[in-house]
Write an enzyme that holds these catalytic residues in place. Sequence first.
Site, PDB file in Angstrom:
ATOM      1  N   LYS A  78       0.830  -1.222   0.000  1.00  0.00           N
ATOM      2  CA  LYS A  78       0.000   0.000   0.000  1.00  0.00           C
ATOM      3  C   LYS A  78       0.861   1.267   0.000  1.00  0.00           C
ATOM      4  O   LYS A  78       0.665   2.158  -0.812  1.00  0.00           O
ATOM      5  CB  LYS A  78      -0.927   0.032   1.235  1.00  0.00           C
ATOM      6  CG  LYS A  78      -1.889  -1.136   1.336  1.00  0.00           C
ATOM      7  CD  LYS A  78      -2.821  -0.995   2.518  1.00  0.00           C
ATOM      8  CE  LYS A  78      -2.115  -1.062   3.869  1.00  0.00           C
ATOM      9  NZ  LYS A  78      -1.497  -2.354   4.170  1.00  0.00           N
ATOM     10  N   ARG A  99     -10.372   1.196   7.808  1.00  0.00           N
ATOM     11  CA  ARG A  99      -9.936  -0.169   8.034  1.00  0.00           C
ATOM     12  C   ARG A  99     -10.978  -0.982   8.806  1.00  0.00           C
ATOM     13  O   ARG A  99     -10.734  -2.137   9.155  1.00  0.00           O
ATOM     14  CB  ARG A  99      -8.635  -0.127   8.830  1.00  0.00           C
ATOM     15  CG  ARG A  99      -7.639  -1.164   8.424  1.00  0.00           C
ATOM     16  CD  ARG A  99      -6.403  -0.981   9.246  1.00  0.00           C
ATOM     17  NE  ARG A  99      -5.484  -0.058   8.624  1.00  0.00           N
ATOM     18  CZ  ARG A  99      -4.184  -0.276   8.514  1.00  0.00           C
ATOM     19  NH1 ARG A  99      -3.650  -1.361   8.987  1.00  0.00           N
ATOM     20  NH2 ARG A  99      -3.413   0.621   7.959  1.00  0.00           N
ATOM     21  N   ARG A 120      11.544  -5.210   5.595  1.00  0.00           N
ATOM     22  CA  ARG A 120      11.332  -3.797   5.223  1.00  0.00           C
ATOM     23  C   ARG A 120      12.264  -2.868   5.997  1.00  0.00           C
ATOM     24  O   ARG A 120      12.512  -3.030   7.181  1.00  0.00           O
ATOM     25  CB  ARG A 120       9.889  -3.390   5.513  1.00  0.00           C
ATOM     26  CG  ARG A 120       9.698  -1.875   5.373  1.00  0.00           C
ATOM     27  CD  ARG A 120       8.260  -1.443   5.392  1.00  0.00           C
ATOM     28  NE  ARG A 120       7.503  -2.015   6.463  1.00  0.00           N
ATOM     29  CZ  ARG A 120       6.169  -2.011   6.509  1.00  0.00           C
ATOM     30  NH1 ARG A 120       5.490  -1.477   5.521  1.00  0.00           N
ATOM     31  NH2 ARG A 120       5.547  -2.543   7.519  1.00  0.00           N
ATOM     32  N   ARG A 140      10.767  -0.711  11.454  1.00  0.00           N
ATOM     33  CA  ARG A 140       9.648  -0.380  12.337  1.00  0.00           C
ATOM     34  C   ARG A 140       9.548  -1.357  13.499  1.00  0.00           C
ATOM     35  O   ARG A 140       9.834  -2.539  13.344  1.00  0.00           O
ATOM     36  CB  ARG A 140       8.334  -0.438  11.536  1.00  0.00           C
ATOM     37  CG  ARG A 140       7.978   0.863  10.887  1.00  0.00           C
ATOM     38  CD  ARG A 140       6.865   0.782   9.876  1.00  0.00           C
ATOM     39  NE  ARG A 140       5.680   0.038  10.259  1.00  0.00           N
ATOM     40  CZ  ARG A 140       4.601  -0.067   9.483  1.00  0.00           C
ATOM     41  NH1 ARG A 140       4.580   0.533   8.301  1.00  0.00           N
ATOM     42  NH2 ARG A 140       3.552  -0.752   9.868  1.00  0.00           N
ATOM     43  N   ARG A 200      -1.204  -8.715  12.968  1.00  0.00           N
ATOM     44  CA  ARG A 200      -1.777  -7.694  12.069  1.00  0.00           C
ATOM     45  C   ARG A 200      -2.592  -8.349  10.951  1.00  0.00           C
ATOM     46  O   ARG A 200      -3.625  -7.824  10.529  1.00  0.00           O
ATOM     47  CB  ARG A 200      -0.653  -6.822  11.478  1.00  0.00           C
ATOM     48  CG  ARG A 200      -0.143  -5.789  12.484  1.00  0.00           C
ATOM     49  CD  ARG A 200       1.283  -5.336  12.209  1.00  0.00           C
ATOM     50  NE  ARG A 200       1.510  -4.692  10.949  1.00  0.00           N
ATOM     51  CZ  ARG A 200       2.718  -4.506  10.409  1.00  0.00           C
ATOM     52  NH1 ARG A 200       3.805  -4.903  11.049  1.00  0.00           N
ATOM     53  NH2 ARG A 200       2.838  -3.904   9.241  1.00  0.00           N
TER      54      ARG A 200
END
Length: 213
Positions: free
Chosen positions: A8, A82, A121, A154, A165
């Site tokens: 996203k 969401r 990431r 993160r 998640r």
Amino acid sequence: MGPPGAGKGTQAKRLAERFGMAHLSSGDIFRAEEASGSDLGAKLAEYMEAGQLVPDDIVVEVMARAIAGCDAPGLLLDGFPRTVPQAEALDAQLDRAGTPLDAVAVIGADDEAIVERITGRRSCPQCGRIYHVKFLLPENDELCDDCRVGLVQRDDDTEAVVRQRLEAYYEQTEPVIAYYHRRDRAKVLEIDGNGPPDEVTAALADAVTALGR
Ligand code: AP5
């Protein structure tokens, strides 16, 4: 829309640039609030680090303010809404402003690919540009290509938290796709996010161009 790690953020940045839209990411807004050291930021961090969704009343208030403060000719929302109550609140705000939602892009990706993407990431703490240790490497090891500052990981990008998640996504966010199909107010664009980033960008850009806006 899409599960964690579907792409996203990566795709939203590219699309916003290409189509001249502003880009508002709920996750980025919450992380900036956390970095400010405010009480609200500390509360948001508790949910994010546990891989849980932030309660709707907080999300709707923060996002409504951010959307109202945006005066660009087009707006791309990333990570919001969401839940169905968030989608209803957004509809009400857009109706009041007379600015309809044109489309909802849903990027899909397989769970195991997601875990590999999320745990690898890295991002630039200055400009937010997103990299991956295997799929999207910076030119210089661990430095942002644009800002030349060290990349960071993160706090919620561990395997245990990403599985939590994903669970939140399937339980609370997938019903939002059905909501938009039912409402028949915005076109739902289903995009396969399993291919390489450039392929996904091309599919999204074609779908947005076909909207004719
Ligand atoms: P948020 O920041 O929105 O996180 P998320 O939804 O979990 O999504 P991610 O940012 O992890 O992934 P992405 O899809 O943007 O993927 P990316 O492009 O970075 O939200 C964080 C938290 O905030 C939530 O858990 C929740 O607590 C809270 N929150 C936020 N919004 C909320 C809301 N509305 N309501 C309630 N709570 C909310 O890509 C991932 C990696 O993969 C990168 O390294 C990238 O380089 C790589 N990659 C991307 N595309 C590809 C590809 N095609 N092939 C290979 N690698 C790729």
